[in-house]
Design a protein around this motif. Structure first.
Motif, mmCIF file in Angstrom:
data_model
loop_
_atom_site.group_PDB
_atom_site.id
_atom_site.type_symbol
_atom_site.label_atom_id
_atom_site.label_comp_id
_atom_site.label_asym_id
_atom_site.label_seq_id
_atom_site.Cartn_x
_atom_site.Cartn_y
_atom_site.Cartn_z
ATOM 1 N N LEU A 90 0.836 -1.197 0.000
ATOM 2 C CA LEU A 90 0.000 0.000 0.000
ATOM 3 C C LEU A 90 0.873 1.251 0.000
ATOM 4 O O LEU A 90 1.680 1.450 0.902
ATOM 5 N N HIS A 91 0.699 2.088 -1.004
ATOM 6 C CA HIS A 91 1.395 3.372 -1.001
ATOM 7 C C HIS A 91 0.652 4.378 -0.123
ATOM 8 O O HIS A 91 1.216 5.387 0.271
ATOM 9 N N ARG A 92 -0.594 4.054 0.163
ATOM 10 C CA ARG A 92 -1.365 4.862 1.119
ATOM 11 C C ARG A 92 -2.428 3.976 1.738
ATOM 12 O O ARG A 92 -3.143 3.270 1.029
ATOM 13 N N TYR A 93 -2.500 4.007 3.060
ATOM 14 C CA TYR A 93 -3.550 3.267 3.769
ATOM 15 C C TYR A 93 -4.751 4.195 3.911
ATOM 16 O O TYR A 93 -4.672 5.251 4.532
ATOM 17 N N THR A 94 -5.873 3.811 3.318
ATOM 18 C CA THR A 94 -7.086 4.623 3.393
ATOM 19 C C THR A 94 -7.741 4.432 4.754
ATOM 20 O O THR A 94 -8.055 3.292 5.133
ATOM 21 N N PRO A 95 -7.956 5.501 5.518
ATOM 22 C CA PRO A 95 -8.593 5.355 6.828
ATOM 23 C C PRO A 95 -9.933 4.633 6.732
ATOM 24 O O PRO A 95 -10.718 4.868 5.802
ATOM 25 N N VAL A 96 -10.181 3.747 7.674
ATOM 26 C CA VAL A 96 -11.414 2.962 7.715
ATOM 27 C C VAL A 96 -12.335 3.588 8.749
ATOM 28 O O VAL A 96 -11.917 3.881 9.877
ATOM 29 N N GLU A 97 -13.592 3.803 8.367
ATOM 30 C CA GLU A 97 -14.553 4.436 9.264
ATOM 31 C C GLU A 97 -15.758 3.541 9.486
ATOM 32 O O GLU A 97 -16.126 2.749 8.621
ATOM 33 N N THR A 98 -16.374 3.676 10.648
ATOM 34 C CA THR A 98 -17.611 2.972 10.959
ATOM 35 C C THR A 98 -18.349 3.764 12.024
ATOM 36 O O THR A 98 -17.796 4.685 12.637
ATOM 37 N N THR A 99 -19.594 3.409 12.238
ATOM 38 C CA THR A 99 -20.388 3.970 13.333
ATOM 39 C C THR A 99 -20.850 2.820 14.203
ATOM 40 O O THR A 99 -21.347 1.810 13.690
ATOM 41 N N VAL A 100 -20.660 2.938 15.502
ATOM 42 C CA VAL A 100 -21.038 1.861 16.427
ATOM 43 C C VAL A 100 -21.941 2.413 17.515
ATOM 44 O O VAL A 100 -21.860 3.586 17.882
#
Length: 416
Positions: free
Chosen positions: A365-375
């Protein structure tokens, strides 16, 4: 602890809702309001969606949240006496929660249903405020948006509906800005050109501001979080919470900070920082690149073990759940990213069937895309455990890793 309309009406500080508080409200003749509705009996479980329950829930949610109390008679909107509503069965509670999801659009999550009394039974349903309004209910070919008007329920006019949609989009924008600010602040100053840093933040969608957290309360939250995090991920990896000073959190700007305790050159690879904000927000920043692979060898700064990601997720999500309980919050927006500024592409490592480090399935990965969620931090423990697992799976999948190694919740039917 919680601060309900009953606490407000009686001038009580936040506390657990008790039978004595309900008795006091009846004795004081507390009057219905925007956020309080008295009902003398429980609705029938059969055809619950065709009763006024969906309208009552949607109206409360559209009006900033509130409470419906079953088991109280009223006269001219004022409580006069208690009535026994009988036992609230598990099936009845399940049907009530189901109606809030299936008969209202968008659904209303996070209902808190509490039972009272042994001789005189009552039920209190707390409906949270929402940034997803207006919540609509449908009957046949028609729909409408109910709203509380003091002690009554009315229907929104077109301009009210328009204004609420505008407010929804603005609130989402503000929520995104708040998450951005938390993330940027936690990521600033890290030596991400030398080693990868995991940055994980969570912000309550509607912060419920109370008194500032004391140092003792922050210490209690951190202590409780450790046990829950180990339930989620065990001790087979590097937990950020093991590398911060949990016993002596330091004051920060509207927060408490558990500072790094990994000393010296030989331990710097375990560096971590954790913060608990007075509004219920939490952050975790941990070095995850360049971890030790043996007594003398270390991974490169761009090599990240998936177990390290899972341990950080377990710590973050446990911190969310414990902090939410302490600050009376519920829904959280969560974001996790890995910051790496070196030339080599980021690589997430896993273990093979023999337990050896393996990178054959990794996707550089040249860039890790932030992972989002709602809990929903207040949902049942097993359901929340599965949210932790799903979030961890999303985070490691991005690097080409199919399965999580450490976070294994029990089956939902209770079987192993």
């Amino acid at each position: 602890m919680s601060f309900t309309p009953l606490h407000r009406a009686l001038g009580l500080p936040p506390s657990s809702l008790t039978d004595e508080i309900l008795d006091a409200a009846v004795a004081a003749g507390v009057v219905e309001a925007d956020d309080l509705d008295w009902k003398s009996e429980l609705p029938p479980i059969k055809n619950l969606s065709q009763t006024d329950v969906p309208k009552d829930i949607a109206a409360m949610s559209n009006s900033g949240g509130g409470m419906i109390v079953y088991g109280v008679k009223e006269d001219q909107k004022a409580a006069t006496s208690r009535v026994d509503v009988g036992e609230l069965t598990e099936g009845h509670e399940r049907a009530y929660r189901s109606v809030a999801v299936t008969a209202i659009s968008p659904p209303v999550f996070g209902l808190r249903i509490e039972r009272f009394g042994s001789d005189m039974h009552a039920v209190a349903v707390s409906i949270p405020a929402s940034i997803d309004g207006p919540h609509l209910i449908y009957k046949n070919d028609f729909f409408g948006a109910p709203v509380r008007n003091d002690a009554d329920t009315a229907w929104m006019k077109e301009r009210q509906v328009e204004a609420m949609y505008r407010a929804r989009f603005e609130e989402r924008h503000h929520a995104a800005e708040a998450l951005d600010a938390l993330y940027d602040e936690a990521a600033t100053g890290r030596d991400s050109g030398k080693r990868s840093w995991l940055i994980a933040v969570a912000h309550p969608r509607i912060p419920r501001f109370r008194n500032r957290l004391t140092r003792e309360k922050a210490r209690e939250i951190l202590a409780s979080t450790v046990g829950l995090a180990q339930t989620y991920a065990g001790r087979g990896g590097i937990h950020p919470l093991d590398n911060v000073d949990r016993d002596n959190p330091r004051p920060g700007l509207r927060r408490w900070i558990a500072v790094n305790t990994a000393p010296g050159e030989r331990s710097v690879w375990r560096e971590a920082w954790v913060s608990i904000h007075h509004d219920g927000s939490v952050t975790v920043a941990a070095a995850v690149g360049g971890h030790r692979m043996s007594s003398d060898d270390y991974f490169e700064g761009w090599q990240v073990e998936s177990a390290a990601i899972e341990c950080a997720i377990a710590d973050l999500m446990a911190l969310v759940r414990i902090t939410a309980e302490a600050t009376d919050n519920e829904e959280y927006d969560v974001r996790l990213g890995i910051e790496w500024a070196g030339e080599q592409p980021l690589t997430i490592l896993t273990k093979d069937n023999m337990g050896f480090t393996y990178d054959g399935a990794s996707v550089p990965l040249h860039r890790y895309t932030p992972v989002e969620t709602t809990v929903n931090a207040g949902e049942p423990p097993l359901d929340f455990f599965w949210r932790v697992h799903e979030f961890a799976q999303d985070c490691v999948n991005q690097g080409g890793i199919s399965n999580v190694l450490m976070i294994h919740p029990p089956a939902r039917d209770g079987s192993a």
